[in-house]
Design an enzyme around this catalytic site. Structure first.
Site, PDB file in Angstrom:
ATOM      1  CE1 TYR A  12     -28.001  76.579 -79.315  1.00  0.00           C
ATOM      2  CE2 TYR A  12     -25.720  77.303 -79.102  1.00  0.00           C
ATOM      3  CZ  TYR A  12     -27.078  77.594 -79.187  1.00  0.00           C
ATOM      4  OH  TYR A  12     -27.499  78.904 -79.148  1.00  0.00           O
ATOM      5  CG  HIS A  42     -24.496  82.626 -79.995  1.00  0.00           C
ATOM      6  ND1 HIS A  42     -23.705  81.646 -80.540  1.00  0.00           N
ATOM      7  CD2 HIS A  42     -25.609  81.999 -79.542  1.00  0.00           C
ATOM      8  CE1 HIS A  42     -24.327  80.482 -80.418  1.00  0.00           C
ATOM      9  NE2 HIS A  42     -25.480  80.667 -79.826  1.00  0.00           N
ATOM     10  CG  ASP A  53      -6.493  79.483 -45.704  1.00  0.00           C
ATOM     11  OD1 ASP A  53      -6.609  80.161 -46.753  1.00  0.00           O
ATOM     12  OD2 ASP A  53      -5.793  78.465 -45.636  1.00  0.00           O
TER      13      ASP A  53
END
Length: 807
Positions: free
Chosen positions: A248, A220, A538
């Protein structure tokens, strides 16, 4: 009594946090090893830019990040500069409203800003380039190395030890348990628990003990500018995300650091890693590739014009771990007791992950739900090297993409298809993907029903662009047709296990909350709980013979739980039969008329009652029929082996012609189950919820002598929050899940799941709300930039007398 001995492999941000959290819980015989120096070990922690944005679509990930912020702040290893995410497209601006909704749902402070307000917070921004932004003041910069050292110091004060340049090359074991580790210099460190927190080296260590750790190390890009004249005052600017361009930013004094995800994914070959990184400062950094960074630099100068006054000064391609679904890999190897992994964890979530895993190891269950992060969540095909590589690379590409909640991976697809798939495609099935199965969401063949039903007064309200994505109003027609005629639902993706043997009954009784020891032919709805009394899953348990059960479950996590609790005497056998069998749900008021002529047995309500099972034949096809209905209508789940699947479809399709049978998909299925008040595990209820709070207390037989979680339930206090049904007032209003719910002017809960009901002509949703909330109370739901009014409703919303299902 001797304390358990713990060895943690990896002294990065995760390993040091784990040592701190485990010793805090009282286990102090802890040794942490690392192949590099302490604490700048050379792994991802050593170069991580440290941006911590807490807002996440996953409640779990947001909780992990929030704890990390709290802890690092306490350690004076966090700089709360705030976070700012900006939108340059209408789609991103809408998505920022969704993110703001998540923040309110999870209790994270945030606000939406106009362009001028964004520029005031971050003066380098060009307000003409953006439509607005989302600001989170408690987000900030983690000082990763400071945090690692501080946590290590606390662990050391409690008795832990840290060993530098101590590479673990082998995990020692005996009789299915870990006994220690062997290091590169031949030293053996005894251990009862070994935790692999080795970062992107973790997959290699897992492979050595027969464990697939599904992660891919990828490069990256990150670069730093030279001095920026506009920053000569050393302003503390918020972290900045420009996700429309995969970028960013953070400040380093008078410089700007820039991270970029817009380049092609670059998976790392671990066999050549040390050679490839030999010229760099550490083995987690590859040489910078300036040509790939050029688009990022151009866009950065457009968004932040002040960068035209400087140049790039340095850069590197840092290595981080990516997984097929973007979540960490946490849990214990079920093939080697005592070996745990805490992998693919970024700095953002590191302390939260460490706390949860430490609780899991020491007490048996974490306090927060980790099913999204569990090591064993993956289906078998998803553990193939091809699948892991392709999907992890896609996860890199989509880091900053706007992902719709019903948007599913485009590849690989068709890895799991039911025997009905060819017939479904002929009928225009539009499929979602889940558990690698192709699951019809709706059928284009049913489009003509819309006109017919509209003439009868059924409404098909238009949707906004977001809720109308990955959707068709045909689903409304399918749901309505199920209530008035009959429909076929492909239930093959329902996970199924055979549990058999002399000890099967006692085994299931101990693991489940309800009484499953009824006579053969009985079907029981029941729960799996953890040691805290939280709902792990469940189940539908059908007793088909004295020592033979068919269990309908939720996925691989249930099989892992079952196998961990098998008695050691061989009295119980578990077999996953999902792939070798198939199932059609035949439901609707005309279901009996359609099926009875095919069956030699009495299918009347008296002859074949609700929650019963029957082995019989339809035509010449051997089937197991269960009188259960997740859509709340007359009918059955009909099971047969995969070899008979196509014949079963054709038989039922032909028999249903005179009753105008239709195929129906998952969207209709979901809306019908919401009408009937049926919960979806993993969405509506998790380990963070008790049966009483989730509205499934009826599945707990308190008179049973024992079951896992019983003691916790007996000592539980009344729940503060309860799952409630809401009905939205506006017939055009639709929500999708995770939206905040306001009660009396205060955000008090959040939506779990929702669906538009063709029966009542309104959207029905579940929401976790304060337990004092009662039917009739008005609430407000923030959906993107709109607020909807809804009212709490009694359950079930449709057919509370249960007359439809017991015709």
């Amino acid at each position: 009594m001797r304390q358990p001995r713990v060895v943690i492999i990896g002294a990065g941000i995760v390993g040091t946090a784990l040592a701190d959290e485990i010793t805090r819980l009282g286990w102090t015989d802890v040794t942490v090893t690392d192949r590099g120096p302490l604490f700048r070990t050379g792994g991802s922690t050593s170069h991580a830019p440290g941006l911590v944005f807490q807002t996440n679509g996953s409640k779990t990930m947001a909780e992990l990040a929030r704890y990390t912020v709290e802890k690092f702040t306490e350690l004076e290893a966090f700089d709360a500069v705030g976070g700012l995410e900006v939108a340059t497209t209408p789609q991103r601006w809408t998505d920022l409203h969704r993110r703001y909704g998540w923040a309110k749902s999870w209790g994270i402070e945030g606000r939406l800003l106009d362009p001028q307000e964004c520029a005031k917070l971050h003066p380098l921004l060009d307000p003409e380039r953006i439509l607005g932004g989302y600001h989170t003041p408690t987000d900030g910069l983690a000082l990763a190395l400071t945090a690692a050292e501080a946590q290590a110091r606390r662990a050391t004060d409690r008795g832990a030890q840290f060993l530098a340049y101590c590479e673990v090359v082998e995990v020692l074991q005996a009789d299915g348990r870990v006994t220690g580790v062997r290091t590169a210099d031949g030293q053996e460190l005894p251990a009862d628990v070994v935790v692999c927190a080795a970062g992107f080296w973790g997959a290699e260590l897992g492979r050595a003990v027969g464990l697939t750790v599904p992660l891919v190390p990828m490069a990256h890009q990150f670069a730093k500018t030279g001095p920026v004249p506009a920053l000569d005052g050393g302003e503390r600017l918020p972290m900045l995300r420009h996700q429309d361009s995969d970028l960013y930013y953070r400040t380093y004094g008078d410089r700007i650091g820039i991270g970029y995800y817009g380049h092609d994914p670059r998976p790392i070959d671990m066999r050549t890693l040390l050679r490839d990184t030999a010229s760099e400062a550490m083995p987690s950094m590859l040489p910078f590739t300036p040509a790939e960074f050029e688009p990022a630099w151009r866009e950065s100068r457009r968004l932040l014009p002040a960068l035209t006054e400087t140049e790039l000064d340095e850069g590197f391609d840092g290595i981080f771990s990516f997984t097929p679904d973007g979540f960490p890999i946490l849990g214990e190897h079920h093939g080697l007791s005592g070996l745990w992994v805490a992998e693919a964890v970024w700095v953002t979530h590191s302390a939260g992950v460490a706390k949860a895993v430490a609780e899991w190891i020491v007490t048996g269950a974490p306090q927060i739900d980790l099913h999204e992060c569990d090591l064993h969540r993956f289906e078998q095909a998803a553990l193939s090297p091809d699948f892991i590589r392709r999907t992890s690379m896609r996860a890199f590409v989509e880091v900053y993409d706007i992902i719709h909640p019903h948007q599913y991976r485009s590849a690989p697809r068709e890895l799991r298809t039911s025997p009905f798939y060819a017939r479904q495609r002929e009928l225009g099935a539009c499929c979602f993907e889940g558990g690698l199965w192709e699951r019809p969401a709706w059928f284009e063949a049913n489009a003509a029903l819309m006109d017919e039903l509209a003439a009868d007064g059924v409404e098909f309200p238009e949707r906004d662009e977001w809720s109308g994505s990955c959707y068709s109003p045909i689903a409304i027609a399918e749901a309505r047709w199920t209530r008035t005629h009959v429909a076929l639902y492909d239930m093959t993706p329902l996970t199924r296990y055979e549990v058999s043997g002399a000890g099967a009954t006692a085994f299931l009784q101990e693991l489940t909350t309800n009484d499953v020891g009824k006579k053969p032919g009985a079907v029981t709805y029941t729960l799996l709980l953890d040691e805290n009394g939280g709902i792990r899953s469940d189940l539908t348990v059908a007793r088909l013979d004295d020592q033979f059960f068919q269990v309908g479950a939720n996925g691989p996590l249930d099989l892992d739980w079952f196998t961990r609790h098998l008695p050691g005497d061989g009295s119980v056998t578990i077999r996953d039969i999902t792939g070798g069998t198939c199932c059609l749900g035949v439901w609707g008021p005309k279901a009996r008329d359609m099926v009875q002529p095919l069956c030699p047995d009495d299918l009347s309500h008296k002859g074949f009652g609700y929650f019963r099972a029957l082995r019989t034949y339809l035509g010449s096809i051997p089937v197991t029929m269960m009188r259960v209905s997740y859509v709340g209508e007359l009918g059955w789940e009909i099971y047969t082996s995969a070899e008979h699947g196509a014949a079963l479809w054709d038989l039922l399709w032909a028999a249903g012609a005179e009753y105008r049978v239709v195929p129906a998909g998952r969207i209709a299925f979901n809306s019908l189950r919401l009408e009937k008040g049926y919960r979806s595990w993993g969405t509506d209820m998790t380990t963070e919820h008790t049966p009483e709070a989730a509205g499934v207390g009826f599945a707990v037989r308190k008179t049973k002598a024992s079951f896992i979680g019983k003691a916790a339930l007996e000592s539980a206090v009344p729940p503060k929050n309860t799952l409630r049904s809401l009905v939205l007032d506006d017939p055009r209003a639709v929500v999708l899940g995770k939206e905040p719910v306001t009660v009396n002017g205060v955000v008090a809960g959040y939506i779990t799941s929702a669906g538009w009901s063709a029966t009542i002509g309104r959207c029905i949703a579940y929401a976790w709300l304060p337990s004092e909330t009662r039917p009739g109370d008005e609430v407000h739901i923030d959906y993107l930039a709109t607020t909807f009014t809804a009212h709490v409703h009694t359950e079930p919303v449709v057919d509370p007398e249960m007359s439809l299902i017991r015709r």
